[in-house]
Design an enzyme around this catalytic site. Sequence first.
Site, PDB file in Angstrom:
ATOM      1  N   HIS A 185       1.009  -1.141   0.104  1.00  0.00           N
ATOM      2  CA  HIS A 185      -0.020   0.199   0.163  1.00  0.00           C
ATOM      3  C   HIS A 185       0.748   1.252   0.000  1.00  0.00           C
ATOM      4  O   HIS A 185       0.631   2.251  -0.665  1.00  0.00           O
ATOM      5  CB  HIS A 185      -0.904   0.165   1.259  1.00  0.00           C
ATOM      6  CG  HIS A 185      -1.805  -1.123   1.413  1.00  0.00           C
ATOM      7  ND1 HIS A 185      -1.693  -2.166   2.507  1.00  0.00           N
ATOM      8  CD2 HIS A 185      -2.991  -1.514   0.670  1.00  0.00           C
ATOM      9  CE1 HIS A 185      -2.671  -2.883   2.286  1.00  0.00           C
ATOM     10  NE2 HIS A 185      -3.487  -2.528   1.149  1.00  0.00           N
ATOM     11  N   ASP A 202      -3.547  -7.130  -7.271  1.00  0.00           N
ATOM     12  CA  ASP A 202      -5.154  -7.804  -7.670  1.00  0.00           C
ATOM     13  C   ASP A 202      -5.358  -7.476  -8.873  1.00  0.00           C
ATOM     14  O   ASP A 202      -5.894  -6.438  -9.279  1.00  0.00           O
ATOM     15  CB  ASP A 202      -5.777  -6.873  -6.635  1.00  0.00           C
ATOM     16  CG  ASP A 202      -5.530  -7.193  -5.251  1.00  0.00           C
ATOM     17  OD1 ASP A 202      -5.956  -8.226  -4.635  1.00  0.00           O
ATOM     18  OD2 ASP A 202      -4.723  -6.510  -4.419  1.00  0.00           O
ATOM     19  N   GLN A 235      -8.686  -7.046 -10.488  1.00  0.00           N
ATOM     20  CA  GLN A 235      -9.345  -6.051 -10.003  1.00  0.00           C
ATOM     21  C   GLN A 235      -9.234  -4.578 -10.583  1.00  0.00           C
ATOM     22  O   GLN A 235      -9.871  -3.809 -10.946  1.00  0.00           O
ATOM     23  CB  GLN A 235      -9.162  -5.628  -8.331  1.00  0.00           C
ATOM     24  CG  GLN A 235      -9.544  -4.435  -7.822  1.00  0.00           C
ATOM     25  CD  GLN A 235      -9.335  -4.191  -6.395  1.00  0.00           C
ATOM     26  OE1 GLN A 235     -10.082  -4.828  -5.671  1.00  0.00           O
ATOM     27  NE2 GLN A 235      -8.128  -3.778  -5.954  1.00  0.00           N
TER      28      GLN A 235
HETATM   29  P1  AMP Z   1      -6.337  -3.763  -0.346  1.00  0.00           P
HETATM   30  O1  AMP Z   1      -6.310  -3.050   0.964  1.00  0.00           O
HETATM   31  O2  AMP Z   1      -5.840  -5.305  -0.127  1.00  0.00           O
HETATM   32  O3  AMP Z   1      -7.702  -3.801  -0.986  1.00  0.00           O
HETATM   33  O4  AMP Z   1      -5.378  -3.368  -1.566  1.00  0.00           O
HETATM   34  C1  AMP Z   1      -5.845  -1.860  -1.753  1.00  0.00           C
HETATM   35  C2  AMP Z   1      -4.806  -1.396  -2.953  1.00  0.00           C
HETATM   36  O5  AMP Z   1      -3.302  -1.904  -2.677  1.00  0.00           O
HETATM   37  C3  AMP Z   1      -5.015  -2.281  -4.218  1.00  0.00           C
HETATM   38  O6  AMP Z   1      -4.915  -1.551  -5.250  1.00  0.00           O
HETATM   39  C4  AMP Z   1      -4.221  -3.406  -4.165  1.00  0.00           C
HETATM   40  O7  AMP Z   1      -4.067  -3.976  -5.445  1.00  0.00           O
HETATM   41  C5  AMP Z   1      -2.773  -2.809  -3.733  1.00  0.00           C
HETATM   42  N1  AMP Z   1      -1.855  -3.587  -3.139  1.00  0.00           N
HETATM   43  C6  AMP Z   1      -2.419  -4.722  -2.288  1.00  0.00           C
HETATM   44  N2  AMP Z   1      -1.180  -5.437  -2.080  1.00  0.00           N
HETATM   45  C7  AMP Z   1      -0.021  -5.067  -2.702  1.00  0.00           C
HETATM   46  C8  AMP Z   1       1.130  -5.575  -3.085  1.00  0.00           C
HETATM   47  N3  AMP Z   1       1.931  -6.272  -2.441  1.00  0.00           N
HETATM   48  N4  AMP Z   1       1.872  -4.734  -3.882  1.00  0.00           N
HETATM   49  C9  AMP Z   1       1.533  -3.710  -4.626  1.00  0.00           C
HETATM   50  N5  AMP Z   1       0.049  -3.404  -4.411  1.00  0.00           N
HETATM   51  C10 AMP Z   1      -0.619  -3.763  -3.609  1.00  0.00           C
END
Ligand code: AMP
Length: 283
Positions: free
Chosen positions: A37, A150, A153
């Site tokens: 994030h 993701d 998504q």
């Molecule tokens: P989430 O909180 O899991 O819904 O993720 C929020 C955003 O952070 C989404 O756009 C995810 O794709 C991105 N994200 C989550 N994990 C990672 C990661 N390891 N590397 C890059 N982006 C991430």
Amino acid sequence: MRVIERAVELSATLDEQRSAGRTVGFVPTMGALHDGHASLIERAAVECDTVAVSIFVNPLQFVPGEDLAEYPRDLGADLVVAEKAGAAVVFAPTATEMFPDASRTTVHVAGLGDVLEGASRPGHFDGVATAVTKLLALAGRSRSYFGEKDFQQLVVVGRLVADLSLPVEVVACPTVRGSDGVALSSRNRYLSVDEREAAAVLHRALRAGAACVRAGERDPGEVVDLVSAVVEAEPLVTLDYAAVVDPATLATPRTLAGELRLVLGARVGATRLIDNVAVEVPR
Ligand code: AMP
């Protein structure tokens, strides 16, 4: 850093920023912020004048039987991460602020939301698409940052932004991984020590699949068989699906050519994880 709970206040704050000639970067998250994030927020802070991060555990995207109640929530820790990474605004609404009882609208991205992860979690991408559409509508004209982690998504969001003519530029950011190759995820904290070790097989399997495409394999079935065999050799991991897909349509081509994504979903113990890598067949 300003913390906002009301939707109208987020819109008004970001409108003010734009009126003052500042560009807005927006990073939607479900909190439990980690370095993945942070990488999105940091990039937004480099590319935009004002960065807003939303922290909202979206109930609509959890299908029955999933971990909505247990999903990690720690707003205090998240505010520290967001501020350090460069956020000026955090939007942390309640579920009723986002979706009052009168809400009746669902955003459905046909096809793209029904396959792969969507086939295993029916309704998941309707929940994602509905919440993201609302968040992007509230944020207004902006660059919005999403992780390739993701991947499906990202494709769903890119499609809905284009289809609904939202004034948003979607920026895809690379996956941040641990030193063991495991993609950072808020759900990794559910893993035991043994499960964390086992989870490394997912990226290893994807890398093996990508290497076999680069070595000349053009049959998607063969690549999926190889990825599956690598995953299945790890007893703590159960593969849900693996596929080689066109990154725009998420369909599997008959013969592998051009830009492709290897994607998979699996269960490590009781925890569902997803991962993907890009691979390109030279023309
Ligand atoms: P989430 O909180 O899991 O819904 O993720 C929020 C955003 O952070 C989404 O756009 C995810 O794709 C991105 N994200 C989550 N994990 C990672 C990661 N390891 N590397 C890059 N982006 C991430």
